[in-house]
Structures are given as structure tokens and as C-alpha cells.
Write an enzyme that holds these catalytic residues in place. Structure first.
Site, PDB file in Angstrom:
ATOM      1  CG  HIS A 105      -1.589   1.306   1.451  1.00  0.00           C
ATOM      2  ND1 HIS A 105      -2.555   1.802   0.617  1.00  0.00           N
ATOM      3  CD2 HIS A 105      -1.377   2.255   2.395  1.00  0.00           C
ATOM      4  CE1 HIS A 105      -2.922   3.004   1.041  1.00  0.00           C
ATOM      5  NE2 HIS A 105      -2.221   3.302   2.126  1.00  0.00           N
ATOM      6  CG  HIS A 141       0.555   6.434  -0.034  1.00  0.00           C
ATOM      7  ND1 HIS A 141      -0.372   7.454  -0.094  1.00  0.00           N
ATOM      8  CD2 HIS A 141       0.092   5.567   0.915  1.00  0.00           C
ATOM      9  CE1 HIS A 141      -1.354   7.232   0.793  1.00  0.00           C
ATOM     10  NE2 HIS A 141      -1.088   6.086   1.415  1.00  0.00           N
ATOM     11  CD  GLU A 197      -4.396   6.583   2.577  1.00  0.00           C
ATOM     12  OE1 GLU A 197      -4.426   5.611   1.816  1.00  0.00           O
ATOM     13  OE2 GLU A 197      -3.414   6.856   3.295  1.00  0.00           O
ATOM     14  CB  SER A 229      -2.374  -0.499  -2.354  1.00  0.00           C
ATOM     15  OG  SER A 229      -3.303  -0.245  -1.314  1.00  0.00           O
TER      16      SER A 229
HETATM   17  N1  TIH Z   1      -6.798  -1.786   1.872  1.00  0.00           N
HETATM   18  C1  TIH Z   1      -5.492  -1.410   1.377  1.00  0.00           C
HETATM   19  C2  TIH Z   1      -4.854  -2.564   0.618  1.00  0.00           C
HETATM   20  O1  TIH Z   1      -5.357  -3.679   0.646  1.00  0.00           O
HETATM   21  O2  TIH Z   1      -3.820  -2.351  -0.018  1.00  0.00           O
HETATM   22  C3  TIH Z   1      -4.581  -0.969   2.507  1.00  0.00           C
HETATM   23  C4  TIH Z   1      -5.105   0.266   3.201  1.00  0.00           C
HETATM   24  C5  TIH Z   1      -5.188   1.506   2.722  1.00  0.00           C
HETATM   25  C6  TIH Z   1      -5.731   2.437   3.595  1.00  0.00           C
HETATM   26  C7  TIH Z   1      -6.105   1.940   4.701  1.00  0.00           C
HETATM   27  S1  TIH Z   1      -5.738   0.286   4.680  1.00  0.00           S
HETATM   28 FE   FE2 Z   2      -2.148   5.227   3.084  1.00  0.00          FE
END
Ligand code: TIH
Ligand code: FE2
Length: 299
Positions: A162, A167, A208, A227
Site C-alpha cells: 500500500h 502512495h 487515500e 493498492s
Molecule cells: N486496503 C489497502 C490494501 O489492501 O492495499 C490498505 C489500506 C489503505 C488504507 C487503509 S488500509
Molecule cells: Fe495510506
């Protein structure tokens, strides 16, 4: 499936000084002793780190690199049609490795010449003020562990996939990097915890989990969507609302599930005009006003 998995497993230090990451019962790595040891080792390295120190090297196992390879390949395919142009250009410029997990120090070496951002290690949840505040200086707190291999498509807990695929590809873009920096300035400027929380919610629903209209459809630019190759397949069927600071800053969300309410920017300019301008100028008073207006509309 994620009922008991948490956003950031708590990191504790035992009486003998050893660092323990408390994976909950529902965590996919709960019963995996080797995975637990990895999490503890990486958390201890991050806790030992101080600003100015080189980022500790995480020696990843072949199993861990394999998770990166799999997720990287799945995401690359989906990004082509579902990620915004600006993000794709960032990814094209950055050229992250697809065959192994890069060290955070390598990510910094690639990113710094582009937008000045550098990565620093986080053991787990970093206090909001610190996490967002250092963005103003071009610093990004990042976890180093990787999600458990049994559930590669989604994790409620931010991991290195992630932080880096979500990012860093965005941080390779001047325009996104500049939004991250001004979000950091906002976090430093506001005084009350309430105002800080508002700033962080706006971050949640934009950098996000933001989506953006492009000529050929709705695209994602939020790192949390980009991600997860599970969530990225679903975002277009969620409730899509217009970009609205008062709503984004005040609505509740569940961190452990796919986000079912998302906010659409009409373009990169629109995002900069509304959200960039907000972070660049907000203070406790302006936020209190936005909050009051949003609450009045709800009643
Ligand atoms: N859910 C995202 C992932 O599976 O890559 C990770 C997160 C992003 C933001 C909060 S948790
Ligand atoms: Fe993040």
C-alpha cells in the site's frame, strides 16, 4: 473474513524489552509463527529508528517477495484501465521493481530527485499530527511489513504494498506530491484535535480513497484503492458523491471494509481547487464553520 482484523495491529514492548505486534484472532497471519516473528522484527527496527538515521534494511524472505510479485502484476494490469492519468504517469516515471520488494531507502532514492519525498519507517500507527505533519517537509511514514500471503488482494492494515505501490507512484507526480505537502501544512496549522481529525478525513476521502472523472470513465487516484486488487474491482459500483469538504470531513467510515461511499473530483484541477485550496488556507475557525454547515444540512 476481516471481522477481527484491525487497522494497524498494536505494537507493544514486553517487560523484557522485546517488541510484540499484537495480531488479532481474525488476522490472516495469526497462526503463522514465522509471520509473527517477521512482524516483531520489523516493528523493533522501526521503533529503534530516529530521524536522520538511515532507514533500516528489511531482509525479505522469498515468500514475501512472491506476494509483492503477485500483487504487483495484478495491480499493474488493473491500473492501466482504472487508475488516473496523473498516477500512471507517476508510476511510469518512478519505475518501481515488479520482481521484488524494494527497500524504503531505494524508494527514497528514486523519489527524492523527482519530488523531494523520502520514506521513513513506521512500526505501526503513527499519531495523526506526526504522520501528516511531516508530509509538509516531504517525509512519508511507511510500514515495512507485507500482508500475509494467504490474503493478497486486500488488507485493512496498511503494508509496504500500500505505502509504495499506492502512495509512492502518486508521490512521483509533482501535482500529487504538492497536495500531500499542503495536507501536511494544514495538519501543522490547525490546533484542536477536532480540526486535525477533519483534515485527516478529507485526506482519507481524497489521497487515500479518491476517485476522478476522466473522459473514458471513473478512475481511482486514492492509494487505498490502488493498492488492493480486490477493492479496485469494486469502486465504480459504490455510492459516488460530489467532492464536498463538509461531508468528507464529517462522515463516518469503516476502515476494515471496502469503502462504500466515495467522492468524485471532476478533474485534477477540480481536486486542487477544492481540496488543495482547503488545506492551503484552513484553520480551526474555517473548519468549525464547515462542520456546522454540514451538520445543519443533515438536520
Ligand atoms: N486496503 C489497502 C490494501 O489492501 O492495499 C490498505 C489500506 C489503505 C488504507 C487503509 S488500509
Ligand atoms: Fe495510506
Amino acid at each position: 473474513m476481516f471481522e477481527e482484523a484491525q487497522y494497524f495491529a498494536p505494537v507493544n514492548t514486553d517487560s523484557d524489552g522485546s517488541v510484540v505486534v499484537e495480531l488479532g484472532q481474525g488476522h490472516p497471519g495469526f497462526a503463522d509463527e514465522e509471520y509473527r516473528q517477521r512482524r516483531n522484527t520489523l516493528a523493533a527496527l522501526a521503533l529503534d529508528w530516529n530521524p536522520g538515521d538511515p532507514v533500516p534494511v528489511a531482509e525479505y524472505t522469498e515468500t514475501e517477495h512472491e506476494v509483492w510479485r503477485l500483487v504487483s502484476a495484478e495491480l499493474a494490469t488493473k491500473h492501466r484501465t482504472l487508475a488516473t492519468k496523473e498516477y500512471l504517469e507517476g508510476a511510469e516515471t518512478l519505475q518501481l521493481p515488479a520482481d521484488r520488494i524494494p527497500q524504503l531507502s531505494e524508494v527514497s532514492q528514486m523519489l527524492a530527485p523527482l519530488t523531494g519525498f523520502t520514506y521513513r519507517p513506521a512500526a505501526g500507527l503513527v499519531p495523526l499530527r506526526d504522520f501528516y505533519g511531516v508530509l509538509a517537509d516531504g517525509n512519508f511514514y511507511s510500514t515495512q511489513y507485507i500482508r500475509h500471503h494467504s490474503v493478497p488482494f486486500y488488507t485493512p492494515e496498511p503494508d509496504v504494498i500500500h505505502e509504495v505501490i499506492g502512495h509512492a507512484n502518486a508521490l512521483a507526480s509533482e501535482r500529487f506530491a504538492s497536495l500531500y505537502r499542503i495536507a501536511g501544512q494544514a495538519a501543522r496549522r490547525v490546533v484542536s484535535e477536532e480540526a486535525l481529525e477533519f483534515v485527516s478525513r478529507v485526506f482519507w476521502f481524497t489521497l487515500e480513497f479518491g476517485v476522478m472523472r476522466e473522459s473514458d470513465g471513473l478512475k481511482a487516484y486514492g492509494a487505498g484503492i490502488l493498492s488492493s486488487y480486490g477493492e479496485i474491482d469494486e469502486f465504480r459500483s459504490m455510492t459516488i458523491k460530489p467532492l464536498d469538504l463538509g461531508v468528507m470531513g464529517t462522515i463516518e467510515y469503516d476502515i476494515t471494509k471496502y469503502q462504500d461511499v466515495l467522492f468524485e473530483a471532476k478533474s485534477m484541477e477540480h481536486l486542487e481547487d477544492v481540496v488543495g485550496e482547503f488545506w492551503a488556507t484552513c484553520d480551526d475557525d474555517s473548519i468549525a464553520k464547515l462542520r456546522a454547515e454540514a451538520e445543519a444540512r443533515n438536520n
